[in-house]
Design an enzyme around this catalytic site. Structure first.
Site, PDB file in Angstrom:
ATOM      1  N   GLU A 231       0.845  -1.201   0.000  1.00  0.00           N
ATOM      2  CA  GLU A 231       0.000   0.000   0.000  1.00  0.00           C
ATOM      3  C   GLU A 231       0.875   1.243   0.000  1.00  0.00           C
ATOM      4  O   GLU A 231       1.841   1.322   0.753  1.00  0.00           O
ATOM      5  CB  GLU A 231      -0.894   0.092   1.252  1.00  0.00           C
ATOM      6  CG  GLU A 231      -2.113  -0.764   1.242  1.00  0.00           C
ATOM      7  CD  GLU A 231      -2.994  -0.558   2.477  1.00  0.00           C
ATOM      8  OE1 GLU A 231      -2.972   0.537   3.081  1.00  0.00           O
ATOM      9  OE2 GLU A 231      -3.697  -1.511   2.840  1.00  0.00           O
TER      10      GLU A 231
HETATM   11  C1  BGC Z   1      -5.177   0.578   5.575  1.00  0.00           C
HETATM   12  C2  BGC Z   1      -6.248   0.982   4.591  1.00  0.00           C
HETATM   13  C3  BGC Z   1      -6.501   2.476   4.705  1.00  0.00           C
HETATM   14  C4  BGC Z   1      -5.234   3.197   4.317  1.00  0.00           C
HETATM   15  C5  BGC Z   1      -5.333   4.718   4.344  1.00  0.00           C
HETATM   16  C6  BGC Z   1      -4.044   1.555   5.683  1.00  0.00           C
HETATM   17  O1  BGC Z   1      -3.825   1.786   7.037  1.00  0.00           O
HETATM   18  O2  BGC Z   1      -4.737  -0.718   5.321  1.00  0.00           O
HETATM   19  O3  BGC Z   1      -7.386   0.221   4.842  1.00  0.00           O
HETATM   20  O4  BGC Z   1      -7.580   2.896   3.942  1.00  0.00           O
HETATM   21  O5  BGC Z   1      -4.192   2.821   5.168  1.00  0.00           O
HETATM   22  O6  BGC Z   1      -5.610   5.188   5.599  1.00  0.00           O
END
Ligand code: BGC
Length: 444
Positions: A356
């Site tokens: 992410e």
């Molecule tokens: C999480 C997501 C969240 C993103 C932005 C991460 O902590 O896995 O679910 O939307 O960050 O806050």
């Protein structure tokens, strides 16, 4: 520096990430049981403007179009999560065949389009029935979770080989069981320490379950992390920063690698011993095939007498008057470089994948377009930092943008928009933002 994806080599995996509760909606359709998030959002004043994810992007009903859209943007790796309570409405016991069918179709269409599925097994939406039995505070969760994982592997393992066990165990144990700002809204040190320890045990156990069932599996788990800096060079601030680092960046990684909990740097963690049984120290260890790192910003930390247990506090981006996203997080792409270097330096660390990274900005629709230049710059600048780390020898094999669609951003509701694709939550209309077109072009 202008980068092309070729600089990363042809095996580098580029993709996007989403999570079930944030996009699926259909919270009580298709035989699904309620999760702790379905329940938590209905309590007053927990979520910005009392919003909820009952419908959100309605992905449960619109996944075919959304997958085609993803395909049209040249995205070939898709990380999504399975909702435990869609598979097992009560958390254990009867399997909900409609839930199995939904993920079967999602996986099949992805594969038909040449999109590789990357499945997160737990992205925070615990079945409510299990919270009724104590949730993550109950040690039995290791077995409940193992059973659910084995059902997922049995049903999807003929087509899915890439698995992520947990999404950010620190965030769900701290926000959900210590601060009470996320589901299930419990508070206190004892709840937190028990939940954290059981999450760490379930993480290794879940990975073992997959490996015992699928020899060609590619198993990882994901950690939130932020580069930490002390506010001043005073010793008190430096030590406070060290404690924050142990909590935010090391608490779940180190036991997994066989180093135990970082108790030397945060004394209060010694109290976790109360929840440890014989062999737990060994059971926490697992040799993952990859570690997912999720980074958005850095944190600046100062000493604070009044903060219990940690005596440390974050000096917010607002206070520091630095440029921020809609989450009030500092825009600081170098954080990614530092975290890659830091994690890569552990002996025996498996390859890293950025599972992410992204940014929320106040997007505006004009003539059916969203010209989100700030997001493009944020993504480009971060990718440059990934390349910098890679050139210095860091084993990093992939990068997934958070996120594909604007979605339900937990306690913040719908106002922070992280998507490459704009969603009008009234009409469910999608508009590919400039960043989506930019990513498609980068991936071409
Ligand atoms: C999480 C997501 C969240 C993103 C932005 C991460 O902590 O896995 O679910 O939307 O960050 O806050």
């Amino acid at each position: 520096m202008l980068l092309t994806k070729d600089a990363f080599g042809k095996d580098f995996m580029w993709g996007v990430s989403t999570a079930a509760y944030q996009i699926e909606g259909a919270h009580n359709q298709g035989g699904k049981g309620l999760s702790i998030w379905d329940i938590f959002v209905k309590k007053k004043n927990k979520i910005f403007q009392n919003q909820h994810g009952d419908t959100t992007c309605d992905f449960y009903n619109r996944y075919t179009q959304d997958l085609y859209l993803m395909y049209s943007l040249n995205i070939r790796n898709y990380r999504f999560s399975i909702s435990w309570s869609r598979i097992l409405p009560d958390g254990t016991g009867e399997i909900n065949e409609e839930g199995i069918d939904f993920y079967n179709r999602l996986i099949d269409i992805s594969l038909e389009l040449g999109i590789t599925p990357w499945v997160t097994l737990y992205h925070w939406d615990l079945p409510g029935a299990l919270e009724g039995k104590g949730g993550w505070v109950n040690r039995d969760i290791r077995e409940w979770f193992g059973n659910y994982v084995s059902i997922c592997v049995a049903h999807f393992g003929d087509r899915v080989t890439n698995w992520m066990i947990l999404n950010e165990p620190l965030v769900f144990s701290a926000a959900g069981y210590f601060l009470g700002v996320h589901a299930p809204g419990r508070k206190g040190l004892n709840n937190f320490l028990a939940a954290a320890h059981h999450a760490a045990l379930a993480q290794a156990h879940g990975a073992r379950v997959i490996k015992s069932m699928q020899t060609d599996s590619n198993v990882g788990t994901t950690f939130s992390c932020s580069h930490i800096e002390p506010f001043t060079m005073k010793e008190k601030d430096i030590l406070a920063a060290k404690r924050a680092d142990a909590l935010l960046n090391r608490l779940f990684l180190e036991p997994l690698l066989g180093l135990g909990y970082p108790t030397k740097d945060i004394k209060i963690l010694n109290r976790i011993e109360k929840y440890m049984k014989q062999n737990d120290e060994n059971d926490l260890v697992f040799n993952m095939d990859f570690i997912g790192i999720q980074n958005y910003t850095r944190e600046v930390i100062r000493y604070a007498t009044f903060v219990p247990f940690l005596q440390a506090k974050i000096v917010s981006a607002k206070e520091r008057k630095v440029e921020m996203t809609s989450m009030n997080w500092e825009i600081y792409p170098e954080s990614m470089y530092h975290m890659l270097r830091k994690y890569n330096a552990y002996p025996n660390i498996p390859p890293l994948i950025i599972t992410e990274n992204g940014a929320a900005f106040p997007d505006v629709v004009e003539s059916n377009q969203v010209d989100d230049r700030k997001r493009i710059k944020y993504l480009q600048d971060t990718i440059v930092q990934v390349s910098r780390a890679k050139q210095e020898g860091v084993k990093v094999n992939g990068y997934f943008v958070w996120t594909f669609l604007d979605n339900f951003e937990w306690a913040e509701g719908y106002h922070p928009r992280f998507g490459l694709v704009y969603v009008d939550f009234q009409t469910q209309n999608r508009i590919v933002k400039s960043s989506g077109h930019w990513y498609a072009n980068f991936l071409k």
